[in-house]
Structures are given as structure tokens and as C-alpha cells.
Write an enzyme that holds these catalytic residues in place. Sequence first.
Site, PDB file in Angstrom:
ATOM      1  N   GLU A 199       0.854  -1.058  -0.047  1.00  0.00           N
ATOM      2  CA  GLU A 199      -0.141  -0.021  -0.112  1.00  0.00           C
ATOM      3  C   GLU A 199       0.904   1.259   0.030  1.00  0.00           C
ATOM      4  O   GLU A 199       0.615   2.284  -0.663  1.00  0.00           O
ATOM      5  CB  GLU A 199      -1.048  -0.112   1.328  1.00  0.00           C
ATOM      6  CG  GLU A 199      -2.175  -1.080   1.061  1.00  0.00           C
ATOM      7  CD  GLU A 199      -1.634  -2.464   1.440  1.00  0.00           C
ATOM      8  OE1 GLU A 199      -0.701  -2.738   1.986  1.00  0.00           O
ATOM      9  OE2 GLU A 199      -2.380  -3.328   0.962  1.00  0.00           O
ATOM     10  N   PHE A 203      -9.148  -2.577   0.665  1.00  0.00           N
ATOM     11  CA  PHE A 203     -10.009  -2.472   1.755  1.00  0.00           C
ATOM     12  C   PHE A 203      -9.372  -1.248   2.709  1.00  0.00           C
ATOM     13  O   PHE A 203      -7.974  -1.367   2.896  1.00  0.00           O
ATOM     14  CB  PHE A 203     -10.071  -3.544   2.851  1.00  0.00           C
ATOM     15  CG  PHE A 203     -10.981  -4.627   2.290  1.00  0.00           C
ATOM     16  CD1 PHE A 203     -12.123  -4.755   2.686  1.00  0.00           C
ATOM     17  CD2 PHE A 203     -10.430  -5.581   1.656  1.00  0.00           C
ATOM     18  CE1 PHE A 203     -13.043  -5.686   2.129  1.00  0.00           C
ATOM     19  CE2 PHE A 203     -11.131  -6.537   0.820  1.00  0.00           C
ATOM     20  CZ  PHE A 203     -12.581  -6.821   1.207  1.00  0.00           C
ATOM     21  N   HIS A 258     -11.655  -6.091   7.747  1.00  0.00           N
ATOM     22  CA  HIS A 258     -12.435  -5.745   6.258  1.00  0.00           C
ATOM     23  C   HIS A 258     -13.832  -4.917   6.585  1.00  0.00           C
ATOM     24  O   HIS A 258     -14.790  -4.953   5.948  1.00  0.00           O
ATOM     25  CB  HIS A 258     -12.932  -7.059   5.539  1.00  0.00           C
ATOM     26  CG  HIS A 258     -11.772  -8.122   5.253  1.00  0.00           C
ATOM     27  ND1 HIS A 258     -11.368  -8.998   5.993  1.00  0.00           N
ATOM     28  CD2 HIS A 258     -10.949  -7.945   4.061  1.00  0.00           C
ATOM     29  CE1 HIS A 258     -10.389  -9.580   5.517  1.00  0.00           C
ATOM     30  NE2 HIS A 258     -10.028  -9.147   4.317  1.00  0.00           N
TER      31      HIS A 258
END
Lengths: 410, 334
Positions: B57, B80, B126
Site C-alpha cells: 500500500e 480495503f 475488512h
Amino acid sequence: MSEPEPLSLHVPEPAVRPGGSPDFSNVKIPRAGAVPRPEVDVDPEAIRELAFSIIRVLNRNGEAVGPWAGLLSDEELIEGMRHMMTLRAFDARMLIAQRQGKTSFYMQHLGEEAISCAFRRALSPGDMNFPTYRQAGLLIAGGYSMVDMMCQVYSNSRDPLKGRQLPVMYASKEHGFFTISGNLATQYVQAVGWAMASAISKDTKIAAAWIGDGSTAESDFHAALVFASTYKAPVVLNIVNNQWAISTFQGIARGGSGTFAARGLGFGIPSLRVDGNDYLAVYAVAKWAVERARRNLGPTLIEYVTYRVGAHSTSDDPSAYRPKAESDAWPLGDPVIRLKNHLIVKGVWSEERHKQAEAEILDTVIAAQKEAESYGTLHAGGKPSARDMFDGVYAEMPPHLRRQRQQAGV
Amino acid sequence: MTMIEAIRDAMDVMMARDEKVVVFGEDVGYFGGVFRCTAGLQQKYGRTRCFDTPISESGIVGTAIGMATYGLRPCVEIQFADYMYPAYDQIVSEAARLRYRSNGEFTCPLVIRMPTGGGIFGGQTHSQSPEALFTHVAGLKTVVPSNPYDAKGLLIAAIEDPDPVIFLEPKRLYNGPFDGHHDRPIIPWSKHELGDVPSGHFTLPLGKASVVRTGSAVTVLAYGTMVYVAQAAAAESGIDAEIIDLRTLIPLDLETIVASVRKTGRCVVVHEATLTSGYGAELAALVQESCFFHLEAPITRVTGWDTPYPHAQEWDYFPGPARVGRALVEAVEA
């Protein structure tokens, strides 16, 4: 089966601490000219040993030797000499200014001048550096105004960054110098993204990423390598190994790896080690890597082996963590003296001309300093307005900031 | 059009209009994203405009920042919102501050999309709602659409915005409005008026809230999934609530909020995220600063509890119509 012995944790320590005699016997220095110069489209697998050796051009006698020599004219070398001397004089003046309370903080380049000054010469207009705080040679050698740099250091009324950034965190798009974060390693991966954007846009510009030995431990460094490797980004990945991350010796970040350059091998990135105190070697290797990027051959990793002669910043005292005489014992010498000796050997320079140049450069730097100080210093004279503080957070000021500016009464 | 289709359409429209728009993230290219938001974009625009990335990320956001400063307009996906933490340094220390610290030498027109919120039995990795971690950061804009129409108009506005925008997509709304009654089937967006999304280019301004239900008894401030929970709560409790869908958290449409609370004299704030230091605290503070002399009851908050997001206990954690309804009754009776 016998019971296993209790485990023990390995915590690396430098060879010597304060009070001891400097010892660089573990730094293996090949003779100048010994390392081959491969073609730029070489298979990275074929040059793995370049990640473990040190590319050097200037030998002990001040001669330029071997396959990486012969790329710069006498005039270019003299200009390079002047760039390094200017950076050194600039640093000296700003350090004094900091001690005089004219600014809060400063970081000098002493011993590392060759790296950013020579690298700058290998770039073309439009290329972008993502520097750390110890590459101001990119600006000096690129002809950026010293007055503007000093105004930034002083956070004064002419500070191009309006007093918003810590001293030395310059920014100039025109001079290919990305805004320095101050956070470590974050910009390494941004450089890769910038280079990817250039490739996506079918441009011809390339990027250069900069990081120190200590910060290679950050996850952003590894993210940068995997993205650069995966997308063959046109980027030069520079690691300046100056042996010390504030008080932490390079072995803490390097771990079990032989060298920092070796980090690139697992990513299939051509990885070279170069004598960072050798202006000619730095230029030659930078030029090689820049050409690779420009020809769409992908990234190159370069480890510059050098030594941080001064403190990390004006906020630490190196005598608390390393022997005082360690910099004198550094086996790769001083970049200014080495280039000076080379120019003298070539018969285009002399001790006298050097002294004269030193005096001229100091005059120029002092003149710039006088002008910068006429626009104010951190605590005296002109400074950016408090109103400036609220500008530029967004392109357009949102209502909540407008309200806060009103409350601040500025 | 579902919210997924609307989001995809927004990117499609922008990629067609502006070759500077690039889309990438984990599983985003060939496969089209785990929620299918980018399906077909790689086929249509090629691998250099829409592509898969390594699972990193900070790498996704870090390279996107570099691209934005080059002059592209990246619209990247974090799979997510729960996965954004490795990129947080890039978002907070870099994207948000580039313009400011360089005095405009470098700017960062970047959109970071991420599915947010719970209600899908996604457990703690999540289901989180990290919007307050973005609204707290100077230099970011934070958008949370609640329906396909808004999602498309706001996403196009976000891509065209000159500054970094965090675009949080309530995943429980991707396929239909969800009113918090997990035991009832959802109404698909195809049967909802806000699922009727115009084709082509249109924008909704960042910083403009929408009054989704007019009422006189109490003002409800909500965004994302909670907009529908609040509507269900009003219907079931019989309280004549005025429900404001904030749509954008920063910049905030304080004007619309203040006008409503001055009218109703009462205010309930609803969000899925944990209570303490949540965005609701900011809303409550702003409302009392601006409307103190109009208030007839304490401002209250109905939020997720201050625990990590649980798995089996999801529907005890999630602020549902019953809890919100009780808060409405209490506000009116106070």
C-alpha cells in the site's frame, strides 16, 4: 538428541567507539581502475560482482585511470571543483549562522560534496531528483540561487517556501529538486512513481531517488525497489552510505548483507558500488545509470561509499558515539583534496589557484549571505506573515480554514 | 446502476476524457478489482493506464504521489480501508503536505479510493471506518458517498480536484441501500431512484451536504451506510427527523448543518466508526459552537463501540435502526 543450547541475540556493534583507534580494515578498497565498465544494456546477472566492489577512477597519485576515466574535460573538472568548494563554503557559513542564532537548524555535507555535485552533471533539464537533506550540491551545481537557499534556511521574508519548512528542505521544480520531506525514505518510492509517470506519458525524462544507508531499512525502500523492478521504471536509485545514521553505524541497517548495493540484486536491478569521494567515479557511474534509464533499460541502484565527516545535524555531537579522529582515518580521503590533486597532476591547477579560488568563492558566498540577511533571519528582520501560514494547504481555502484565519486575526 | 457500476463509470468517463488519469492497485488491472470497480478498464485503456500492483500500500500511494507530482491524475484503489495503514505515512506526511511545504512548487492531485465500513461479516480487517484518521489531517479532503448518483458525481469531482482526496466507499451499499436490517433482503439499486445515474460527465461539488429527509423534530448528521439506518430509524420511531447526508467530511458543509439544527434545536450524530475521537466528536463540537443558544437537548452520538470491529457480534456492534431510533426519541424527549 541432546538439548539445544540457549539462543542468544546478535546485536552488531561498530569496530570502534569513542576512545578507541579508528579502524576501517573491514572496508575493502580495490585499486583505482580495477573494476570493469560494462555496456549499459548488460544482463544484471553478469555484473553481480559490481555490487561488492568499489568503482574508482582517481588513484593515490591523483591520476585518473581505468575504464571509467576520461569522461570530463579540464574545464568541466574545474567547474566541478568550484561546485564542491562552493557547497563547502556555503555549509561553513550556514553552520556559523546557526550557531549565531540566525536559524534553528542546519545540516552540512562535509566529505560528501562529490556525490550530489557530480551526479547533477549527469542529468538533463527536466529530470527530477527526490533528494534527502544532504544533496544540496544538486542545487549548487545546477545554478540555483544561493540567496534563495539562504532565505529558505533563514525562513525570512524572501523564503521561497514562506517559512513553512525546516531549514535545508528546499524545493525547486525548475531545478529538478523535489520538495524534501524530512521524513525518511518516503520519497524513494515517489521517485519511482514519477519515473513510471514519465514512461506512461512516453516522455524522455528520468527520475533520481536518494536515500541514506540507515533509511534503507524503511519499508518504503523495499517498496521502491519492487515497483522499480516490476515496471522497469526509468529511475536511478541512489544510496549514500556515509557510514553513520546519526549515532547508529551502517551495520545496523545493513544486517547480514555484504553491502547496500547487494540489496538490488534480489530485484534483478543492476547494482553498483562507487567511491563517493571520487568526483570522476561518481560522475562516470551516474552517467552510466542515467543512460540506462534514458534508454528505457530500467532502474540502476548505486551505493556511494563515503563518510559523513561532520555531525548528522546541528543537533548532535559525533564525539559521543565515534572516535574523534575517525574521519581522518577514512581510507577514501577528501573529495575536494582528491580532485584538487588530480587537477594539479594534470597541470591545470595549483595550490595557489586553489587558495585564490577559495577566497573568491568565500567572497561570493558572503555576498549572498549579506543579501539574504537583509531580508531577515529567523528571529530578526523580515519574516513571512502569519497570514501566509493559512495559505496553500489546499488550492482553494476551505471555509473552516477561512474561519480559523479570521480567529487568528491575521 | 449499482454503486460499483457508478464508480467504474466515473473512472471510465475520466479516463476517456483525460489521458492523465491512471488507475491502479491490488487486483485492479486484469481482474478488475475484488469488488469489480475497475472491471473492463484495462481492456479499454490498456495496461499502462490501468494495472495490477505489488501488494504494497505504501508503494501504491507512494508511486501515485510521484505520478501526481509529475502531472498525472492517479486514482488508486486500496483494496480495503483496513489495509491503508502501511500507506498512512505517505498520505499524511507526503500527499497532504506537498503543496503547503513547497509553497505550490509541487502539488498532488490524487484520489485514493477504498471500500470502508462493516456489515459484511468481514471481521476486523475488512470492516473498519477510518475516516477520522483522514479528517484529522490538514491538506486532505475526505468524501463518503451514500448512493450511485452521488458516488459518480463526487468521484469525478475528486479526480478533477487539484488536491489529494480520500474517497471512502461504504461497501455495504455497493449493491443496494442498506438500512441496517441484516435479516431483510436489500433493495437492489436498479429499483431505487438514486440508482438512476446519468451517463457521461457530471460532478457534485465537494463540500456540499444533502438533506435526504426534511423534518422538524431533530437533526440527524450521517454519512455512508448510516444515512439509510437513520432513515429507517426515523420511519420506525415515528420521529420527524431531518436527516443530512454529509457526503463530504472535509470540506464540511457547516452551513446546511447549522441551518437545520437552528430549526430543530436538537442533533444526533451517527457513524459506524468508534466513538472516542471519532468524526462525530468534531461534528458535535461544531454544532454546539454554532448553535448553542438554539439547542434544546444535549447533542448525542450513536456510533460503533470503542472495541476492535468484531466478527460474530457484528450486529451488536453496528449502529442499527433500533439504537438510532432510541437516540432520536431521547433527543426529542430531553
